[in-house]
Design an enzyme around this catalytic site. Structure first.
Site, PDB file in Angstrom:
ATOM      1  N   SER A  29      18.592  39.459  20.246  1.00  0.00           N
ATOM      2  CA  SER A  29      17.605  38.495  20.756  1.00  0.00           C
ATOM      3  C   SER A  29      16.991  38.970  22.083  1.00  0.00           C
ATOM      4  O   SER A  29      15.816  38.692  22.357  1.00  0.00           O
ATOM      5  CB  SER A  29      18.219  37.099  20.912  1.00  0.00           C
ATOM      6  OG  SER A  29      19.133  37.066  21.974  1.00  0.00           O
ATOM      7  N   LYS A 103      29.833  48.903  24.059  1.00  0.00           N
ATOM      8  CA  LYS A 103      30.654  50.086  24.387  1.00  0.00           C
ATOM      9  C   LYS A 103      30.369  50.573  25.812  1.00  0.00           C
ATOM     10  O   LYS A 103      29.276  50.337  26.356  1.00  0.00           O
ATOM     11  CB  LYS A 103      30.341  51.210  23.398  1.00  0.00           C
ATOM     12  CG  LYS A 103      30.795  50.908  21.982  1.00  0.00           C
ATOM     13  CD  LYS A 103      32.269  51.235  21.819  1.00  0.00           C
ATOM     14  CE  LYS A 103      32.897  50.645  20.577  1.00  0.00           C
ATOM     15  NZ  LYS A 103      32.360  51.101  19.325  1.00  0.00           N
ATOM     16  N   LEU A 104      31.365  51.289  26.354  1.00  0.00           N
ATOM     17  CA  LEU A 104      31.181  51.880  27.688  1.00  0.00           C
ATOM     18  C   LEU A 104      30.316  53.130  27.554  1.00  0.00           C
ATOM     19  O   LEU A 104      30.542  53.952  26.670  1.00  0.00           O
ATOM     20  CB  LEU A 104      32.553  52.244  28.254  1.00  0.00           C
ATOM     21  CG  LEU A 104      32.618  52.579  29.737  1.00  0.00           C
ATOM     22  CD1 LEU A 104      32.277  51.361  30.594  1.00  0.00           C
ATOM     23  CD2 LEU A 104      34.026  53.070  30.111  1.00  0.00           C
ATOM     24  N   ILE A 105      29.330  53.257  28.421  1.00  0.00           N
ATOM     25  CA  ILE A 105      28.475  54.450  28.409  1.00  0.00           C
ATOM     26  C   ILE A 105      29.266  55.606  29.037  1.00  0.00           C
ATOM     27  O   ILE A 105      29.810  55.448  30.137  1.00  0.00           O
ATOM     28  CB  ILE A 105      27.169  54.186  29.210  1.00  0.00           C
ATOM     29  CG1 ILE A 105      26.335  53.071  28.553  1.00  0.00           C
ATOM     30  CG2 ILE A 105      26.336  55.454  29.371  1.00  0.00           C
ATOM     31  CD1 ILE A 105      25.709  53.405  27.224  1.00  0.00           C
ATOM     32  N   HIS A 121      24.297  40.858  31.610  1.00  0.00           N
ATOM     33  CA  HIS A 121      25.612  40.235  31.394  1.00  0.00           C
ATOM     34  C   HIS A 121      25.417  38.717  31.406  1.00  0.00           C
ATOM     35  O   HIS A 121      24.744  38.186  32.293  1.00  0.00           O
ATOM     36  CB  HIS A 121      26.580  40.669  32.509  1.00  0.00           C
ATOM     37  CG  HIS A 121      27.957  40.150  32.284  1.00  0.00           C
ATOM     38  ND1 HIS A 121      28.818  40.700  31.358  1.00  0.00           N
ATOM     39  CD2 HIS A 121      28.633  39.110  32.837  1.00  0.00           C
ATOM     40  CE1 HIS A 121      29.955  40.025  31.358  1.00  0.00           C
ATOM     41  NE2 HIS A 121      29.871  39.049  32.249  1.00  0.00           N
ATOM     42  N   GLU A 191      18.491  34.653  30.111  1.00  0.00           N
ATOM     43  CA  GLU A 191      18.572  36.103  29.845  1.00  0.00           C
ATOM     44  C   GLU A 191      17.221  36.616  29.358  1.00  0.00           C
ATOM     45  O   GLU A 191      16.757  37.685  29.757  1.00  0.00           O
ATOM     46  CB  GLU A 191      19.614  36.399  28.758  1.00  0.00           C
ATOM     47  CG  GLU A 191      21.047  36.253  29.196  1.00  0.00           C
ATOM     48  CD  GLU A 191      22.001  36.686  28.096  1.00  0.00           C
ATOM     49  OE1 GLU A 191      21.850  37.780  27.556  1.00  0.00           O
ATOM     50  OE2 GLU A 191      22.919  35.899  27.772  1.00  0.00           O
TER      51      GLU A 191
HETATM   52  C1  GRF Z   1      23.824  38.599  25.368  1.00  0.00           C
HETATM   53  O1  GRF Z   1      24.390  37.404  25.756  1.00  0.00           O
HETATM   54  C2  GRF Z   1      24.016  39.645  26.435  1.00  0.00           C
HETATM   55  O2  GRF Z   1      23.987  39.143  27.717  1.00  0.00           O
HETATM   56  C3  GRF Z   1      25.395  40.140  26.128  1.00  0.00           C
HETATM   57  O3  GRF Z   1      25.483  40.155  24.734  1.00  0.00           O
HETATM   58  C4  GRF Z   1      24.581  39.205  24.192  1.00  0.00           C
HETATM   59  C5  GRF Z   1      23.669  39.944  23.269  1.00  0.00           C
HETATM   60  O4  GRF Z   1      22.784  39.101  22.630  1.00  0.00           O
HETATM   61  N1  GRF Z   1      25.665  41.374  26.816  1.00  0.00           N
HETATM   62  P1  GRF Z   1      21.551  39.666  21.819  1.00  0.00           P
HETATM   63  O5  GRF Z   1      22.092  40.770  20.899  1.00  0.00           O
HETATM   64  O6  GRF Z   1      20.554  40.207  22.796  1.00  0.00           O
HETATM   65  O7  GRF Z   1      21.031  38.500  21.043  1.00  0.00           O
END
Ligand code: GRF
Length: 217
Positions: A29, A103-105, A121, A191
């Site tokens: 999303s 995953k960790l980069i 985040h 977000e």
């Molecule tokens: C989001 O909440 C993002 O902050 C977190 O994982 C989720 C991913 O959502 N790291 P989407 O795949 O962008 O819908």
């Protein structure tokens, strides 16, 4: 003494566009929010989407926008992290955006793209972050803590989970929520605003580190 860094490497060379690679693991999303924003009508080009999965819903969103998709990691037919830097270079990527990438980069990629990898985040760092803190687990921890605000954080990616310098944050009131899902819903909304906002600031070369703090002009 003021120590001042320009973070992007394209202003000096006058590259017109900001080429980004978006890393995802699932739903996509945030990728959708980027692709549907005004960013892509202006300076930002989503050159590629990378996932640690062979397939995921985010790849479908990318394909609808004719964006190339690549799987990375150990899986068969996937691009190894050793080869990813040359691929990113050939795509002329200026900024890597982790949008739900779990995953960790690897350190080699972080070193090559220092201050040019950002992550979103779904909580207010430095709380509720770290290894294993992703997706619903974050919102469950926030709910159980009884915190009255949560929000979204966009930060630089360093060698550990969720510890890089914070670029931008947006808060949401969660004082009246009845479940972690309600928190997730409110946070996701912000977000989708804050991530395109930060990318637009990179495109305008407005993000700097001054005296160890990230400043948005
Ligand atoms: C989001 O909440 C993002 O902050 C977190 O994982 C989720 C991913 O959502 N790291 P989407 O795949 O962008 O819908």
């Amino acid at each position: 003494m003021t120590i001042f860094y320009y973070l992007t490497n394209f202003s000096a060379t006058k590259i017109k566009n900001l080429n980004i690679a978006v890393f995802v693991s699932g739903r996509g999303s945030n990728l959708k929010a980027i692709l549907n924003s005004d960013l892509t009508k202006n300076k930002v080009i989503v050159k590629a989407v990378f996932s640690d999965k062979k397939n995921c819903p985010a790849f479908e969103i990318a394909s609808e926008h004719s964006v190339k998709c690549f799987s990375v990691g150990d899986c068969e037919g996937c691009i190894s992290y050793t080869n990813i830097i040359s691929l990113l270079e050939s795509l002329e990527i200026n900024l890597i955006v982790l949008a739900g990438f779990i995953k960790l980069i690897p350190n080699s990629v972080v070193a090559e793209y220092r201050n040019r990898i950002i992550n979103i985040h779904p909580a207010l760092l430095p709380s509720f972050g770290g290894k294993g803190m992703y997706g619903r687990k974050v919102h469950e921890a926030v709910f159980k803590s009884s915190a009255k605000v949560s929000g979204a954080t966009v930060h630089f990616v360093d060698e550990s989970y969720d510890t890089g310098k914070i670029i931008a944050q947006r808060c949401v009131d969660i004082s009246d929520v009845k479940s972690p899902d309600e928190i997730a819903e409110r946070v996701l909304k912000v977000e989708h605003e804050i991530l395109p906002y930060v990318i637009s600031k990179f495109a305008d070369d407005k993000i700097k580190i001054i005296n160890e703090r990230v400043v948005i002009e």
